[in-house]
Write a protein that holds these residues in place. Structure first.
Motif, PDB file in Angstrom:
ATOM      1  N   ASN A   1      13.956   3.679  22.840  1.00  0.00           N
ATOM      2  CA  ASN A   1      13.741   4.915  23.607  1.00  0.00           C
ATOM      3  C   ASN A   1      12.428   5.611  23.256  1.00  0.00           C
ATOM      4  OD1 ASN A   1      14.216   6.060  21.109  1.00  0.00           O
ATOM      5  ND2 ASN A   1      16.183   6.988  21.655  1.00  0.00           N
ATOM      6  N   GLY A   2      11.631   4.987  22.377  1.00  0.00           N
ATOM      7  CA  GLY A   2      10.341   5.550  22.010  1.00  0.00           C
ATOM      8  C   GLY A   2      10.351   6.379  20.740  1.00  0.00           C
ATOM      9  N   LYS A   3      11.526   6.730  20.235  1.00  0.00           N
ATOM     10  CA  LYS A   3      11.603   7.527  19.009  1.00  0.00           C
ATOM     11  C   LYS A   3      11.029   6.735  17.838  1.00  0.00           C
ATOM     12  CE  LYS A   3      14.820   9.837  15.862  1.00  0.00           C
ATOM     13  NZ  LYS A   3      16.247  10.145  15.558  1.00  0.00           N
ATOM     14  N   THR A   4      10.201   7.399  17.019  1.00  0.00           N
ATOM     15  CA  THR A   4       9.559   6.756  15.875  1.00  0.00           C
ATOM     16  C   THR A   4       9.845   7.553  14.609  1.00  0.00           C
ATOM     17  OG1 THR A   4       7.769   5.896  17.272  1.00  0.00           O
ATOM     18  CG2 THR A   4       7.357   5.980  14.909  1.00  0.00           C
ATOM     19  N   TYR A   5      10.155   6.856  13.531  1.00  0.00           N
ATOM     20  CA  TYR A   5      10.375   7.516  12.246  1.00  0.00           C
ATOM     21  C   TYR A   5      10.071   6.535  11.125  1.00  0.00           C
ATOM     22  CZ  TYR A   5      14.862   5.032  12.536  1.00  0.00           C
ATOM     23  OH  TYR A   5      15.827   4.070  12.667  1.00  0.00           O
ATOM     24  N   GLN A   6       9.954   7.062   9.909  1.00  0.00           N
ATOM     25  CA  GLN A   6       9.637   6.225   8.757  1.00  0.00           C
ATOM     26  C   GLN A   6      10.848   6.061   7.847  1.00  0.00           C
ATOM     27  OE1 GLN A   6       5.925   7.874   7.002  1.00  0.00           O
ATOM     28  NE2 GLN A   6       4.996   5.979   7.749  1.00  0.00           N
ATOM     29  N   VAL A   7      10.903   4.907   7.185  1.00  0.00           N
ATOM     30  CA  VAL A   7      11.966   4.618   6.225  1.00  0.00           C
ATOM     31  C   VAL A   7      11.321   4.073   4.954  1.00  0.00           C
ATOM     32  CG1 VAL A   7      13.720   4.144   7.976  1.00  0.00           C
ATOM     33  CG2 VAL A   7      12.273   2.286   7.138  1.00  0.00           C
TER      34      VAL A   7
ATOM     35  N   ILE B   1      11.237  -1.983  16.863  1.00  0.00           N
ATOM     36  CA  ILE B   1      10.022  -2.568  16.279  1.00  0.00           C
ATOM     37  C   ILE B   1       9.857  -2.024  14.866  1.00  0.00           C
ATOM     38  CG2 ILE B   1       7.507  -2.735  16.438  1.00  0.00           C
ATOM     39  CD1 ILE B   1       7.805  -2.450  19.475  1.00  0.00           C
ATOM     40  N   LEU B   2       9.635  -2.930  13.919  1.00  0.00           N
ATOM     41  CA  LEU B   2       9.437  -2.556  12.520  1.00  0.00           C
ATOM     42  C   LEU B   2       7.996  -2.872  12.129  1.00  0.00           C
ATOM     43  CD1 LEU B   2      10.651  -1.676   9.747  1.00  0.00           C
ATOM     44  CD2 LEU B   2      11.086  -4.109   9.326  1.00  0.00           C
ATOM     45  N   THR B   3       7.285  -1.853  11.647  1.00  0.00           N
ATOM     46  CA  THR B   3       5.911  -2.040  11.171  1.00  0.00           C
ATOM     47  C   THR B   3       5.880  -1.817   9.667  1.00  0.00           C
ATOM     48  OG1 THR B   3       5.013  -1.249  13.282  1.00  0.00           O
ATOM     49  CG2 THR B   3       3.516  -1.318  11.401  1.00  0.00           C
ATOM     50  N   LEU B   4       5.528  -2.854   8.936  1.00  0.00           N
ATOM     51  CA  LEU B   4       5.476  -2.783   7.480  1.00  0.00           C
ATOM     52  C   LEU B   4       4.134  -2.222   7.025  1.00  0.00           C
ATOM     53  CD1 LEU B   4       6.959  -6.313   6.726  1.00  0.00           C
ATOM     54  CD2 LEU B   4       8.137  -4.127   6.420  1.00  0.00           C
ATOM     55  N   PRO B   5       4.075  -1.673   5.806  1.00  0.00           N
ATOM     56  CA  PRO B   5       2.772  -1.289   5.249  1.00  0.00           C
ATOM     57  C   PRO B   5       1.975  -2.551   4.918  1.00  0.00           C
ATOM     58  CG  PRO B   5       4.472  -1.124   3.580  1.00  0.00           C
ATOM     59  CD  PRO B   5       5.182  -1.425   4.872  1.00  0.00           C
ATOM     60  N   GLU B   6       0.742  -2.387   4.493  1.00  0.00           N
ATOM     61  CA  GLU B   6      -0.043  -3.543   4.078  1.00  0.00           C
ATOM     62  C   GLU B   6       0.572  -4.140   2.812  1.00  0.00           C
ATOM     63  OE1 GLU B   6      -4.136  -2.489   3.671  1.00  0.00           O
ATOM     64  OE2 GLU B   6      -4.484  -2.469   5.833  1.00  0.00           O
ATOM     65  N   LEU B   7       0.747  -5.457   2.834  1.00  0.00           N
ATOM     66  CA  LEU B   7       1.376  -6.160   1.721  1.00  0.00           C
ATOM     67  C   LEU B   7       0.380  -7.119   1.089  1.00  0.00           C
ATOM     68  CD1 LEU B   7       4.796  -6.996   3.420  1.00  0.00           C
ATOM     69  CD2 LEU B   7       4.268  -5.063   1.929  1.00  0.00           C
ATOM     70  N   TYR B   8       0.520  -7.319  -0.224  1.00  0.00           N
ATOM     71  CA  TYR B   8      -0.412  -8.166  -0.960  1.00  0.00           C
ATOM     72  C   TYR B   8       0.352  -9.088  -1.911  1.00  0.00           C
ATOM     73  CZ  TYR B   8      -3.626  -4.556   0.638  1.00  0.00           C
ATOM     74  OH  TYR B   8      -4.338  -3.673   1.419  1.00  0.00           O
ATOM     75  N   LEU B   9      -0.137 -10.301  -2.023  1.00  0.00           N
ATOM     76  CA  LEU B   9       0.374 -11.260  -3.001  1.00  0.00           C
ATOM     77  C   LEU B   9      -0.751 -11.549  -3.988  1.00  0.00           C
ATOM     78  CD1 LEU B   9       2.347 -13.370  -4.140  1.00  0.00           C
ATOM     79  CD2 LEU B   9       1.516 -14.966  -2.398  1.00  0.00           C
TER      80      LEU B   9
ATOM     81  N   SER C   1      17.451  -2.367   2.530  1.00  0.00           N
ATOM     82  CA  SER C   1      17.121  -0.949   2.699  1.00  0.00           C
ATOM     83  C   SER C   1      17.543  -0.520   4.096  1.00  0.00           C
ATOM     84  CB  SER C   1      15.618  -0.719   2.517  1.00  0.00           C
ATOM     85  OG  SER C   1      15.222  -1.017   1.194  1.00  0.00           O
ATOM     86  N   PRO C   2      18.266   0.602   4.211  1.00  0.00           N
ATOM     87  CA  PRO C   2      18.765   1.032   5.525  1.00  0.00           C
ATOM     88  C   PRO C   2      17.648   1.445   6.474  1.00  0.00           C
ATOM     89  CG  PRO C   2      19.197   2.701   3.853  1.00  0.00           C
ATOM     90  CD  PRO C   2      18.685   1.501   3.131  1.00  0.00           C
ATOM     91  N   LEU C   3      17.804   1.032   7.726  1.00  0.00           N
ATOM     92  CA  LEU C   3      16.867   1.413   8.784  1.00  0.00           C
ATOM     93  C   LEU C   3      17.455   2.463   9.714  1.00  0.00           C
ATOM     94  CD1 LEU C   3      15.443  -2.084   9.812  1.00  0.00           C
ATOM     95  CD2 LEU C   3      14.382  -0.375   8.328  1.00  0.00           C
ATOM     96  N   GLY C   4      18.782   2.484   9.805  1.00  0.00           N
ATOM     97  CA  GLY C   4      19.445   3.439  10.684  1.00  0.00           C
ATOM     98  C   GLY C   4      20.935   3.186  10.696  1.00  0.00           C
ATOM     99  N   LYS C   5      21.691   4.184  11.077  1.00  0.00           N
ATOM    100  CA  LYS C   5      23.147   4.070  11.082  1.00  0.00           C
ATOM    101  C   LYS C   5      23.632   3.358  12.338  1.00  0.00           C
ATOM    102  CE  LYS C   5      24.169   8.099   8.208  1.00  0.00           C
ATOM    103  NZ  LYS C   5      24.684   7.256   7.115  1.00  0.00           N
TER     104      LYS C   5
ATOM    105  N   SER D   1       0.829  -1.204   0.000  1.00  0.00           N
ATOM    106  CA  SER D   1       0.000   0.000   0.000  1.00  0.00           C
ATOM    107  C   SER D   1       0.864   1.255   0.000  1.00  0.00           C
ATOM    108  CB  SER D   1      -0.918   0.003   1.224  1.00  0.00           C
ATOM    109  OG  SER D   1      -0.146  -0.037   2.425  1.00  0.00           O
ATOM    110  N   SER D   2       2.120   1.107   0.416  1.00  0.00           N
ATOM    111  CA  SER D   2       3.069   2.220   0.475  1.00  0.00           C
ATOM    112  C   SER D   2       4.466   1.625   0.603  1.00  0.00           C
ATOM    113  CB  SER D   2       2.765   3.116   1.681  1.00  0.00           C
ATOM    114  OG  SER D   2       3.858   3.974   1.969  1.00  0.00           O
ATOM    115  N   PRO D   3       5.494   2.319   0.128  1.00  0.00           N
ATOM    116  CA  PRO D   3       6.860   1.817   0.328  1.00  0.00           C
ATOM    117  C   PRO D   3       7.425   2.168   1.705  1.00  0.00           C
ATOM    118  CG  PRO D   3       6.932   3.818  -0.962  1.00  0.00           C
ATOM    119  CD  PRO D   3       5.470   3.508  -0.746  1.00  0.00           C
ATOM    120  N   MET D   4       6.648   2.883   2.514  1.00  0.00           N
ATOM    121  CA  MET D   4       7.145   3.384   3.790  1.00  0.00           C
ATOM    122  C   MET D   4       6.840   2.417   4.934  1.00  0.00           C
ATOM    123  SD  MET D   4       8.483   6.048   2.578  1.00  0.00           S
ATOM    124  CE  MET D   4       9.075   6.795   4.108  1.00  0.00           C
TER     125      MET D   4
END
Length: 200
Positions: free
Chosen positions: A126-132, A167-175, A156-160, A116-119
């Motif tokens: 520590n609670g910090k949240t961001y998108q990749v 915790i990694l939350t993916l977008p909705e995925l479809y096959l 794909s890089p997640l962080g340095k 549904s999205s590449p993000m």
């Protein structure tokens, strides 16, 4: 006795691996990146509820900087997420593909994974949240493609550097339009001890 200890020391040293990122999720289940070779590399495996497509598995795994699996000759300086696939049938009466004829038919079915999205969303300890952005989800991909089934493909890089647990939350995925059942994945850093298989 001393000689025996000297012989065993290299074996015991080879049985230690880590740190590695072990995945946990309320959907899917952990699986080995190399199914025929016991070892520490683990991915979270997801599939659809469709009987026609539940032999196609999506693997989500993370590689740490300088860790394995990495592309041959590459130096990875960031924590990366990789999406790979496994295509096979598990022996179960619930699975639709249980005859050779059905398996041969399945081989001819076009397969395509979309999102549904590449993000994706990353939440640090520590609670910090961001998108990749996950490169493979920008256009979708063929689960049969050799570069997808190769677990050592670039991710794909997640962080340095060392991100610690996250915790990694993916977008909705479809096959093929069927939703792949995913849930947030908690990657936890840990070390493993295992018995190496020398003929893998």
């Amino acid at each position: 006795m001393k000689r025996l200890a000297c012989l065993l020391f290299p074996l015991l040293a080879a049985c230690s691996a880590g740190p590695l990122m072990y995945p946990e999720s309320t959907a899917g289940r952990p699986t080995l990146l190399y199914p025929t070779c016991p070892g520490p590399q683990t991915a979270m495996r997801f599939t659809t509820t469709s009987n026609e497509l539940n032999w196609v598995f999506l693997l989500v795994h993370v590689s740490l900087p300088g860790g394995e699996p990495s592309p041959p000759g590459a130096t990875v300086a960031e924590t990366e997420v990789r999406l790979s696939t496994q295509l096979y049938m598990e022996h179960s009466p619930k699975r639709a593909l249980h005859t050779q004829r059905q398996s041969e038919t399945a081989d001819k079915v076009p397969l395509w994974i979309t999102a549904s999205s590449p993000m994706a969303t990353v939440q640090l300890a520590n609670g910090k949240t961001y998108q990749v952005s996950i490169e493979r989800l920008k256009t979708g991909f063929d689960p049969r493609a050799p570069e997808v089934r190769d677990v050592q493909h670039p991710g794909s890089p997640l962080g340095k550097g060392d991100m610690g647990d996250f915790i990694l939350t993916l977008p909705e995925l479809y096959l093929n339009g069927e939703k792949i059942n995913t849930a947030p994945i908690h990657f936890k850093k840990r070390e493993e001890r295992y018995f190496p298989i020398f003929n893998c």
